[in-house]
Each structure stands twice: as C-alpha cells, then as structure tokens.
Design a protein around this motif. Structure first.
Motif: not given
Length: 147
Positions: A11-31
C-alpha cells in the motif's frame, strides 16, 4: 494469506512511512554526531576547568560515574528539538501535501470538544447531539449549560 500480507505491505501509505522512517534514522545519526561533536564541547567549555562537562561532581572527584552531567541533558534536549524539526519539515509536511492531493486529510487538527454533563466524558465532539459513551442528549453547540 501471503497475498493479503503482500497487498498490505505494498500500500502507498506503508511505503511512504517506511521511507520516512529510513530518512529519519539517517538524520538521527547526523544530528547525534552534531550534538556530540559540536554542542557537547561548547557546553563542556562553558563549565571551564578540568571537569567532565557542565555539571557537578556528587562523589569522589574524578569519578565520572558520580558526575551529574547537565551538559549531556542540554545536548539531548537540543538533539530532540532538531530531530523533531527535521522529521516534521522533511517528512510530515510533504506527507500532508501528498495526502491532500489524494483528497485525504493527514495529521489534521483535532476538532472542538465538550464534556458530557451526565458521565463527564471530556472528548465528545462539540457538534454531537448524543454522548458516545452514555447516550444522553447533549445541548446544542454554543449554548450555555446550567445545572
């Protein structure tokens, strides 16, 4: 059963949330790196002397285990604020716009609520005619309730 699970995952919502989670984890490391390598040394320097950072030694001098490190707490607060701002502006705002184009209201504001005079439930929508919990008639929105 597996076909239903695949449909759920794709489903589109699950994919968007998964991509968002990956981006958030990457930014978490940077921050985290920013707060550890930039903010923490600045806070430690504010204390001065040969301490571990901004804070107080509660036990034997030089024992890092008994050092009350306020600087690390300030750094964690800064980390949290930056991380949540990144998540909001890079994930939530674009997702809201994407969903709005699809005609779906994501993360919408909560509507006005009132308290039921019979059961004292505090989350009845202001326009409700009956209480969702006890079923009693509710006064019309905007009218004063008198005991």
């Amino acid at each position: 059963m597996l076909r239903g699970f695949k449909a759920f995952l794709m489903r589109g919502d699950i994919v968007v949330v998964a991509v968002g989670l990956i981006v958030a984890l990457a930014f978490s490391t940077l921050i985290k790196s920013f707060t550890d390598n930039v903010i923490n040394p600045i806070i430690a320097r504010a204390q001065g002397g040969r301490n571990f950072g901004l804070g107080w030694q509660l036990g034997r001098p030089g024992n890092k285990a008994t050092f009350l490190d306020i600087g690390s707490f300030i750094s964690a607060v800064i980390y949290f604020v930056i991380f949540m701002a990144v998540v909001y502006f890079l994930i939530v705002v674009p997702y809201k716009k994407f969903q709005a184009r699809r005609g779906v209201a994501a993360f919408k504001e909560a509507g006005a609520v009132k308290t039921c005079p019979a059961c004292l439930s505090e989350d009845i929508p202001a326009a409700a005619g009956k209480c969702r919990y006890c079923g009693t008639e509710q006064p019309a929105a905007g009218t004063a309730q008198h005991p």
